[in-house]
Write a protein that holds these residues in place. Structure first.
Motif: not given
Length: 427
Positions: A61-62, A72-73, A207-209, A228-229
């Motif tokens: 995710s991004a 960010g990834f 957590i990106t979104s 995640g990372g």
């Protein structure tokens, strides 16, 4: 032209640009394409015990900026899901075919001495140039006692590093997790265990979104998700700080550093090198733009070095470290004041709004019938915070001009306004 070749912790490479241990280095096909494009080395995607782990779908995710720019990834992928035998065979062949490139093998094994004693001779037999201990993966496989579950415990870092030095003659690079309070602690532990170098940073818990329709975080696996990372350009400031902390720590000063975290162009690489990194590792930028980005990286770094008179990477490696210090040693008498170049100003008013609403009310908005709006700095009110310069959309329009205070250098430990000045100056 400047010489980009490096000699890092006993490992030679034609340039400092290495691909980090990640999906781009998971198989011979990818690595060969990377070497053909000009990368100086790779860290092969992390090997582990058979049976290999099982990955899920989806995995990435991004965090997006404007126009869907990936800032960010995030990934929840585990270590290689291919067998150990296949990986070792491919590493052997690629190193044989590309002897001048750095081949580092990333390893993640349980906290069991016998497991490390068993794998290390097999890796050494491939002809690889070094190993990297993955003590940073922030998600998955804690049941095997691996990843960040190890990297967050200095005693484990030292113990496993010592095993590797005992059972392997290759240079040992310890990859550090940023998911820790003080990055210097595991770095010191790695050095105590005999590490030849450390690499950092590994990915950050994230957590990106959230998908607000399904009410689940991304990436979505069925109807669930997990942390995640996090990597990509957004983590670069964190990575630079952690590299600098180790570089200027008296206990680890001189320990070779491989810089990782948000490196996407030659300037990013130069900044890491200036803070002490002897090599740099790239992942997210290659995943977003392909392997050919290394052409611009090598060309840009070489040209910049020529303009600065640096003949080799070693000439500027660590040059910014002496100027990096603790806040208490900064000069309390140093002062800058903002200056607006009226010829470049587009009268958008962003500096005024930012300063008026959230800072020190040190920009005046002047409105005249002849010239419309005009913005001027109130020198007596300006504290030199840089906010106006940051918010200005025109590069170079606002500059921070040093002022002659007529006072000598004085840091906080010496400042009479500090109630603990005497105690701090003695510490």
């Amino acid at each position: 032209m400047a010489d980009l070749s490096i000699h890092f912790a006993g490992i030679k490479a034609p340039n400092p640009f290495w691909l980090a241990s990640a999906p781009p280095t998971d198989k011979a096909y990818n690595v060969v394409r990377a070497f053909e494009a000009g990368w100086g080395g790779v860290v092969w995607k992390t090997l582990g015990e058979d049976p290999p782990p099982v990955n899920v779908s989806s995995r990435y995710s991004a965090h997006f900026g404007k126009n869907r720019e990936v800032i960010g990834f995030n990934n929840i992928e585990l270590i290689t899901d291919r067998s150990l035998e296949i990986n070792l065979r491919e590493i052997t062949q690629v190193k044989k075919d590309w002897p001048d490139r750095a081949m580092i093998v990333s390893l993640m094994y349980p906290c069991d001495e016998a497991s490390w004693k068993r794998i290390l001779p097999l890796v050494e037999a491939t002809g690889a140039d070094g190993i990297e201990l993955n003590f940073g993966c922030p998600h998955g496989m804690p049941e095997r006692g691996m990843g960040a579950a190890v990297g967050q415990v200095p005693e484990y870092v030292e113990m496993i590093t010592r095993w590797c030095k005992q059972y392997c003659s290759l240079p040992v690079i310890v990859k550090l997790t940023p998911n820790i309070t003080d990055i210097r602690v595991p770095a010191r532990a790695a050095l105590a265990g005999g590490a030849d170098a450390v690499s950092l940073i590994n990915t950050i818990n994230s957590i990106t979104s959230i998908d607000l329709e399904q009410m689940v975080a991304r990436p979505i696996v069925g109807h669930q998700s997990t942390h995640g990372g996090y990597c990509g350009s957004a983590v670069k400031p964190i990575a630079l700080n952690m590299v600098a902390e180790i570089a200027r720590d008296p206990a680890t000063r001189g320990l070779p550093l491989s810089g990782i975290g948000g490196i996407g162009n030659w300037r990013d690489a130069a900044e890491f090198i200036a803070l002490g990194a002897g090599s740099v590792q790239v992942c997210t930028a290659a995943m977003l733009h392909g392997f050919r980005i290394v052409h611009e990286m090598k060309d840009g770094l070489s040209r910049w070095m020529d303009t600065q008179g640096y003949a080799s990477i070693a000439d500027f490696c660590g040059k910014a470290v002496p100027q990096t210090t603790d806040w208490k040693y900064l000069d309390m008498n140093y002062q800058v004041i903002a200056h607006i170049n009226q010829d470049a100003c587009i009268q958008c008013g962003r500096c005024y709004v930012a300063c008026e609403d959230t800072s020190h009310q040190s920009i005046a908005q002047l409105i005249t019938a002849e010239n419309g709006r005009r913005y001027e700095v109130k020198a007596e009110e300006c504290v030199g915070c840089n906010l106006c310069q940051i918010t200005c959309p025109v590069e170079g329009c606002i500059s921070m001009v040093p002022q002659d205070s007529g006072k000598p250098y004085m840091n906080w430990t010496q400042d009479p306004r500090n109630p603990r000045a005497d105690l701090q100056s003695q510490s």
